[in-house]
Motif scaffolding. Sequence first.
Motif, PDB file in Angstrom:
ATOM      1  N   ASP A   1     -21.979 -50.200-105.308  1.00 18.45           N
ATOM      2  CA  ASP A   1     -22.927 -50.152-104.183  1.00 18.45           C
ATOM      3  C   ASP A   1     -23.319 -48.710-103.884  1.00 18.45           C
ATOM      4  O   ASP A   1     -24.494 -48.408-103.635  1.00 18.45           O
ATOM      5  CB  ASP A   1     -22.308 -50.778-102.928  1.00 18.45           C
ATOM      6  CG  ASP A   1     -22.317 -52.294-102.966  1.00 18.45           C
ATOM      7  OD1 ASP A   1     -22.998 -52.862-103.839  1.00 18.45           O
ATOM      8  OD2 ASP A   1     -21.634 -52.908-102.119  1.00 18.45           O
ATOM      9  N   PHE A   2     -22.337 -47.820-103.910  1.00 23.24           N
ATOM     10  CA  PHE A   2     -22.615 -46.415-103.613  1.00 23.24           C
ATOM     11  C   PHE A   2     -23.588 -45.821-104.628  1.00 23.24           C
ATOM     12  O   PHE A   2     -24.500 -45.074-104.271  1.00 23.24           O
ATOM     13  CB  PHE A   2     -21.319 -45.601-103.612  1.00 23.24           C
ATOM     14  CG  PHE A   2     -21.550 -44.116-103.546  1.00 23.24           C
ATOM     15  CD1 PHE A   2     -21.967 -43.516-102.365  1.00 23.24           C
ATOM     16  CD2 PHE A   2     -21.384 -43.321-104.672  1.00 23.24           C
ATOM     17  CE1 PHE A   2     -22.212 -42.149-102.306  1.00 23.24           C
ATOM     18  CE2 PHE A   2     -21.623 -41.957-104.618  1.00 23.24           C
ATOM     19  CZ  PHE A   2     -22.038 -41.373-103.436  1.00 23.24           C
ATOM     20  N   TYR A   3     -23.405 -46.168-105.895  1.00 19.88           N
ATOM     21  CA  TYR A   3     -24.276 -45.631-106.946  1.00 19.88           C
ATOM     22  C   TYR A   3     -25.573 -46.439-107.106  1.00 19.88           C
ATOM     23  O   TYR A   3     -26.368 -46.158-108.008  1.00 19.88           O
ATOM     24  CB  TYR A   3     -23.520 -45.595-108.274  1.00 19.88           C
ATOM     25  CG  TYR A   3     -22.431 -44.540-108.320  1.00 19.88           C
ATOM     26  CD1 TYR A   3     -22.751 -43.191-108.385  1.00 19.88           C
ATOM     27  CD2 TYR A   3     -21.088 -44.899-108.277  1.00 19.88           C
ATOM     28  CE1 TYR A   3     -21.759 -42.222-108.425  1.00 19.88           C
ATOM     29  CE2 TYR A   3     -20.081 -43.936-108.316  1.00 19.88           C
ATOM     30  CZ  TYR A   3     -20.425 -42.598-108.388  1.00 19.88           C
ATOM     31  OH  TYR A   3     -19.441 -41.634-108.422  1.00 19.88           O
TER      32      TYR A   3
ATOM     33  N   LEU B   1     -14.200 -41.313-107.378  1.00 19.37           N
ATOM     34  CA  LEU B   1     -14.148 -40.224-106.394  1.00 19.37           C
ATOM     35  C   LEU B   1     -15.511 -39.969-105.764  1.00 19.37           C
ATOM     36  O   LEU B   1     -15.600 -39.628-104.581  1.00 19.37           O
ATOM     37  CB  LEU B   1     -13.619 -38.943-107.052  1.00 19.37           C
ATOM     38  CG  LEU B   1     -12.110 -38.901-107.306  1.00 19.37           C
ATOM     39  CD1 LEU B   1     -11.732 -37.659-108.102  1.00 19.37           C
ATOM     40  CD2 LEU B   1     -11.334 -38.955-105.994  1.00 19.37           C
ATOM     41  N   GLY B   2     -16.564 -40.138-106.530  1.00 19.82           N
ATOM     42  CA  GLY B   2     -17.901 -39.948-105.982  1.00 19.82           C
ATOM     43  C   GLY B   2     -18.191 -40.882-104.827  1.00 19.82           C
ATOM     44  O   GLY B   2     -18.920 -40.534-103.886  1.00 19.82           O
ATOM     45  N   SER B   3     -17.586 -42.070-104.865  1.00 21.69           N
ATOM     46  CA  SER B   3     -17.851 -43.065-103.820  1.00 21.69           C
ATOM     47  C   SER B   3     -17.240 -42.692-102.476  1.00 21.69           C
ATOM     48  O   SER B   3     -17.512 -43.348-101.464  1.00 21.69           O
ATOM     49  CB  SER B   3     -17.336 -44.439-104.257  1.00 21.69           C
ATOM     50  OG  SER B   3     -15.922 -44.458-104.330  1.00 21.69           O
TER      51      SER B   3
ATOM     52  N   ASN C   1     -20.060 -44.204 -96.581  1.00 17.36           N
ATOM     53  CA  ASN C   1     -19.493 -44.513 -95.263  1.00 17.36           C
ATOM     54  C   ASN C   1     -18.510 -45.673 -95.319  1.00 17.36           C
ATOM     55  O   ASN C   1     -17.643 -45.806 -94.450  1.00 17.36           O
ATOM     56  CB  ASN C   1     -20.613 -44.850 -94.272  1.00 17.36           C
ATOM     57  CG  ASN C   1     -21.458 -43.643 -93.921  1.00 17.36           C
ATOM     58  OD1 ASN C   1     -20.982 -42.511 -93.966  1.00 17.36           O
ATOM     59  ND2 ASN C   1     -22.717 -43.871 -93.582  1.00 17.36           N
ATOM     60  N   SER C   2     -18.631 -46.511 -96.345  1.00 19.56           N
ATOM     61  CA  SER C   2     -17.773 -47.691 -96.448  1.00 19.56           C
ATOM     62  C   SER C   2     -16.312 -47.333 -96.702  1.00 19.56           C
ATOM     63  O   SER C   2     -15.431 -48.177 -96.545  1.00 19.56           O
ATOM     64  CB  SER C   2     -18.273 -48.609 -97.570  1.00 19.56           C
ATOM     65  OG  SER C   2     -18.217 -47.954 -98.828  1.00 19.56           O
TER      66      SER C   2
END
Length: 276
Positions: free
Chosen positions: A38-40, A91-93, A97-98
């Motif tokens: 989701d983040f990416y 780590l990027g995630s 905010n989640s």
Amino acid sequence: MKPLHMTIVLLLLGISTALLGLSIMLLGPHKHITLTTDFYLITEVLPANIFNLLAALALITSATLAFLSIKKESLIPILGYVLIATSLVPLGSLLSNSMWIASMGGFPVIGSGQGVIKYFALLSIGILLSKRTLSPRISAWLSIFPVLLVLLWIGGMKFTLLEAQGIEALVKSSPFMGWMYGFFSIQTTSNIIGVYDLIAVVLLILAMYYPKLITPAILMSGMVFVVTQSFLVTFPGSLSSETILSTTGHFLIKDLWFLVCLFFYYSALISLEQNS
């Protein structure tokens, strides 16, 4: 690093990544991988089970390389690069905010990200394995950074009611720690654990400059992660007959990476002492 220490390091890496990878493969799509995709913004690009398979294969590849590296040292740098790549994705995630608890103001109050920050240990290990010519001083700081981070961050969270309640079931299941609830409240027990973690942080930093503190610092901090591994046996929800590990087990098994970091830290400090 002594050959015996490197063998232990590779075994711990192999065991942890193999169990984690196989478990993820058997478990199928789950929340933690979805949070990352989701983040990416790629969740809709491929089916969830494909992302799950890719994550599992990355870890299984790491495990295979770790075991092979015990006999074939030339594979160690390759293992390092694979670990770096494997760790950078989750780590990027952390920028999402989640990963933080919105009801408590978000960052730095960590929620789902507690399992993700453990990949800092895998990242440090990857760098240390791929760049084996680093100076002892740099190696020491690089290896101890993730340990300090998790002890300071998650240890600091122990002083919150949310974390105190969150660890209650785990701590109660442990013969090493469960007895504390017979003498102290849920919050006080959590506070004591938090104080222990913070003392370990101080000792680890001081050990960099006072060699006599190396052994107590390593033992005190190492016990944190050894006891965590005992939860795999004592906590009913850690293991699974169908998926080897549950998601709780995933969280716990990653602490083996911090033991690996402590091996690197010890080796670096011994080298520093010998060169002084």
